[in-house]
Design a protein around this motif. Structure first.
Motif, mmCIF file in Angstrom:
data_model
loop_
_atom_site.group_PDB
_atom_site.id
_atom_site.type_symbol
_atom_site.label_atom_id
_atom_site.label_comp_id
_atom_site.label_asym_id
_atom_site.label_seq_id
_atom_site.Cartn_x
_atom_site.Cartn_y
_atom_site.Cartn_z
ATOM 1 N N ALA A 19 0.806 -1.265 -0.075
ATOM 2 C CA ALA A 19 0.134 -0.105 0.151
ATOM 3 C C ALA A 19 0.943 1.240 0.051
ATOM 4 C CB ALA A 19 -0.909 0.092 1.226
ATOM 5 N N VAL A 20 1.989 1.226 -0.337
ATOM 6 C CA VAL A 20 2.716 2.407 -0.436
ATOM 7 C C VAL A 20 3.544 2.294 -1.772
ATOM 8 C CG1 VAL A 20 4.994 3.321 0.595
ATOM 9 C CG2 VAL A 20 3.374 2.311 1.979
ATOM 10 N N TYR A 21 3.972 3.490 -2.535
ATOM 11 C CA TYR A 21 4.372 3.707 -3.750
ATOM 12 C C TYR A 21 5.333 4.440 -3.676
ATOM 13 C CZ TYR A 21 0.065 1.015 -4.712
ATOM 14 O OH TYR A 21 -0.815 -0.053 -4.363
ATOM 15 N N ASN A 22 6.571 4.242 -3.155
ATOM 16 C CA ASN A 22 7.580 5.517 -2.877
ATOM 17 C C ASN A 22 8.130 5.714 -4.394
ATOM 18 O OD1 ASN A 22 7.565 5.443 -0.107
ATOM 19 N ND2 ASN A 22 8.949 3.781 -0.132
ATOM 20 N N THR A 23 7.919 7.097 -4.505
ATOM 21 C CA THR A 23 8.281 7.625 -6.058
ATOM 22 C C THR A 23 9.117 9.128 -5.838
ATOM 23 O OG1 THR A 23 6.038 7.211 -6.440
ATOM 24 C CG2 THR A 23 7.253 8.593 -7.989
ATOM 25 N N LYS A 24 10.128 8.958 -6.664
ATOM 26 C CA LYS A 24 10.928 10.210 -7.048
ATOM 27 C C LYS A 24 10.785 10.884 -8.111
ATOM 28 C CE LYS A 24 15.597 12.257 -6.049
ATOM 29 N NZ LYS A 24 16.916 11.896 -5.532
ATOM 30 N N ASN A 79 11.138 17.204 2.080
ATOM 31 C CA ASN A 79 12.295 16.191 1.938
ATOM 32 C C ASN A 79 11.947 14.960 2.256
ATOM 33 O OD1 ASN A 79 11.536 16.359 4.639
ATOM 34 N ND2 ASN A 79 13.176 17.747 5.593
ATOM 35 N N LYS A 80 10.826 14.316 2.314
ATOM 36 C CA LYS A 80 10.480 12.985 2.275
ATOM 37 C C LYS A 80 10.151 12.395 1.101
ATOM 38 C CE LYS A 80 7.652 13.696 5.739
ATOM 39 N NZ LYS A 80 6.478 13.541 6.874
ATOM 40 N N SER A 81 9.809 10.941 0.936
ATOM 41 C CA SER A 81 9.422 10.401 -0.037
ATOM 42 C C SER A 81 7.973 10.831 -0.313
ATOM 43 C CB SER A 81 9.593 8.894 0.049
ATOM 44 O OG SER A 81 8.765 8.410 0.825
ATOM 45 N N ILE A 82 7.571 10.672 -1.623
ATOM 46 C CA ILE A 82 6.077 11.016 -2.032
ATOM 47 C C ILE A 82 5.558 9.533 -2.445
ATOM 48 C CG2 ILE A 82 6.470 13.542 -2.485
ATOM 49 C CD1 ILE A 82 6.438 12.756 -5.452
ATOM 50 N N ASN A 83 4.008 9.408 -2.091
ATOM 51 C CA ASN A 83 3.660 8.292 -2.542
ATOM 52 C C ASN A 83 2.421 8.723 -3.326
ATOM 53 O OD1 ASN A 83 4.679 6.189 -0.501
ATOM 54 N ND2 ASN A 83 4.636 7.956 0.589
ATOM 55 N N MET A 84 2.019 7.801 -4.338
ATOM 56 C CA MET A 84 1.171 7.906 -5.329
ATOM 57 C C MET A 84 0.868 9.218 -5.929
ATOM 58 S SD MET A 84 -1.453 5.407 -3.200
ATOM 59 C CE MET A 84 -1.279 6.059 -1.510
ATOM 60 N N PRO A 85 1.753 9.813 -6.418
ATOM 61 C CA PRO A 85 1.735 11.318 -6.925
ATOM 62 C C PRO A 85 0.698 11.388 -8.250
ATOM 63 C CG PRO A 85 3.886 10.242 -7.574
ATOM 64 C CD PRO A 85 3.132 9.461 -6.357
ATOM 65 N N VAL A 86 0.015 12.375 -8.263
ATOM 66 C CA VAL A 86 -0.756 12.582 -9.540
ATOM 67 C C VAL A 86 -0.673 14.012 -10.101
ATOM 68 C CG1 VAL A 86 -2.471 10.926 -8.737
ATOM 69 C CG2 VAL A 86 -2.764 12.961 -8.164
ATOM 70 N N TRP A 87 -1.022 14.305 -11.178
ATOM 71 C CA TRP A 87 -1.183 15.666 -11.614
ATOM 72 C C TRP A 87 -2.553 16.165 -12.094
ATOM 73 C CZ3 TRP A 87 1.331 20.122 -12.249
ATOM 74 C CH2 TRP A 87 0.981 20.882 -13.179
ATOM 75 N N ASN A 88 -3.307 17.011 -11.303
ATOM 76 C CA ASN A 88 -4.261 17.533 -11.656
ATOM 77 C C ASN A 88 -4.296 18.817 -12.547
ATOM 78 O OD1 ASN A 88 -6.712 19.301 -11.182
ATOM 79 N ND2 ASN A 88 -7.450 17.861 -9.876
#
Length: 398
Positions: free
Chosen positions: A242-247, A268-277
């Motif tokens: 349930a975690v999708y670490n992304t850079k 400064n932390k990882s981002i999870n499940m990023p989307v563009w609106n």
């Protein structure tokens, strides 16, 4: 006797320093074939390439590869490139801009003198190079013959700025190498290049140590709102429970300098499940810590600003078994803060990031995923010249 180099890089560097000090690596560079059929790197010699870079031969196990190696080492940065030694007798070696190793060697079988160019960045010695992943050991896993077909265009897009047409391309400019990473089996050097209608190079940005697995994971979006499309590159993606670490690297066009510049999120932390609106011109992602909260960033006046967030406030367990969870939803615009209170009753209702009509939801039709895990993405295998097999993400609808 084979030497294990893994975990003894410091010792190796001390040995090289010792050799240089006592053998005098500052001697004049010249082609060497002393008449006895001995190349410049034979008999355990170390050769000075200038700029605190040396070359030597060794028989060793490096990152679980057992080979006879031609090693080029940057003593200042403590980095080494390991090239499988198939050059018979090396007559001359030089390094150009810390990025191309030039060899002249005598092919013992053919009896002829040949040249080889091995493109791979040894070290980041220039400020305008983005080093994605650094490594002290790079083992070349692709045949140097592949250098003849470089640069290789990975993807190319036509973009418009007013009436002007540009070609934006991502090109692989170096041979693939292994760093021992357990996440990705191959890395290479790339450039993001912009050409005008006449084919002239307008902008070029070098990326050093980019994962080959992610070379085709990108999006073209106008992040800054200046009508010149920007580029979003995914340089890391790791799928967990349930975690999708992304850079992500946001390459935003600077119209004054005519160049793409990396504009990192102030996070400064990882981002999870990023989307563009697209409607909000915002990047939205989950912050998975003690509890899940959502963040929204937009570019305003040329810089990323926190545009909104969803914060968990309270949790109440009712006698009937229902669970009430309270959130505060904040939007920051025009120097003002808009606050909304949200109550979710479980199990009847979905959490905001699971409700399709919520802007915080991954599955909101206005949100485009900025990670390759699902949807239109597949993984394929690519066999390099040299039989090394690497895998990478590809999008099926491109």
């Amino acid at each position: 006797m084979r030497i294990k180099i893994k975990n003894v890089m410091v010792t190796l560097m001390l040995v090289v320093f010792f050799i240089i000090f006592f053998e005098g690596c500052g001697k004049e560079r010249k082609n060497v074939d002393n008449g006895n059929g001995v190349g410049i790197l034979e008999n355990g010699s170390t050769y000075d390439l200038g700029g605190h870079v040396v070359a030597y031969l060794t028989d060793a196990e490096v990152l679980e590869y057992e080979e006879n190696w031609l090693v080029v080492t940057d003593l200042e940065k403590m980095n080494s490139i390991y090239i499988p030694d198939s050059y018979s007798k090396i007559l001359d070696i030089a390094i150009e801009n810390f990025s191309i190793i030039n060899l002249k060697y005598k092919d013992e079988k053919e009896g002829s003198v040949r040249e080889a160019n091995i493109p791979v960045y040894l070290s980041n010695r220039e400020n305008d190079i983005l080093e994605i992943y650094s490594s002290t050991e790079k083992v070349i896993v692709e045949s140097p013959i592949s250098a003849e077909s470089l640069p290789k265009t990975v993807w190319e897009e036509t973009v418009m700025n007013g009436e002007k047409i540009y070609q934006v391309a991502f090109e692989r400019i170096g041979l693939v190498y292994d760093t021992g990473s357990i996440v990705y089996g191959g890395y290479a050097d790339y450039r993001l290049i912009v050409r005008d209608e006449e084919g002239n190079v307008v902008s070029s940005q070098i990326f050093m140590g980019y994962p080959v697995s992610l070379e085709e994971v990108y999006w073209i979006k106008d992040i800054s709102g200046d009508d010149f499309p920007d580029v979003i590159l995914c340089a890391f993606y790791l799928e967990g429970d349930a975690v999708y670490n992304t850079k992500l690297y946001f390459m935003v066009w600077n119209s004054e300098k005519s160049v793409y510049e990396s504009k990192s999120l102030p996070w400064n932390k990882s981002i999870n499940m990023p989307v563009w609106n697209e409607e909000l011109s915002s990047v939205i992602f989950a912050d998975v810590g003690d509890g899940v909260t959502m963040k929204m960033f937009s570019v305003e006046d040329g810089e990323w600003q926190l545009h909104g967030e969803l914060v968990k406030n309270d949790k109440i367990e009712k006698e009937n078994g229902d669970i009430e969870i309270y959130f505060n939803e904040f939007f920051y615009t025009g120097g003002q803060t808009i606050k909304n209170d949200i109550k979710i009753v479980l199990p009847e209702q979905n959490m905001p990031w699971s409700e399709a009509n919520s802007i915080w939801c991954l599955h909101n039709t206005q949100n485009e995923w900025l990670f390759p895990g699902y949807g239109n993405w597949n993984t394929i295998e690519e066999t390099l010249n040299g039989d090394k097999i690497i895998w990478k993400y590809v999008q099926t609808n491109r």
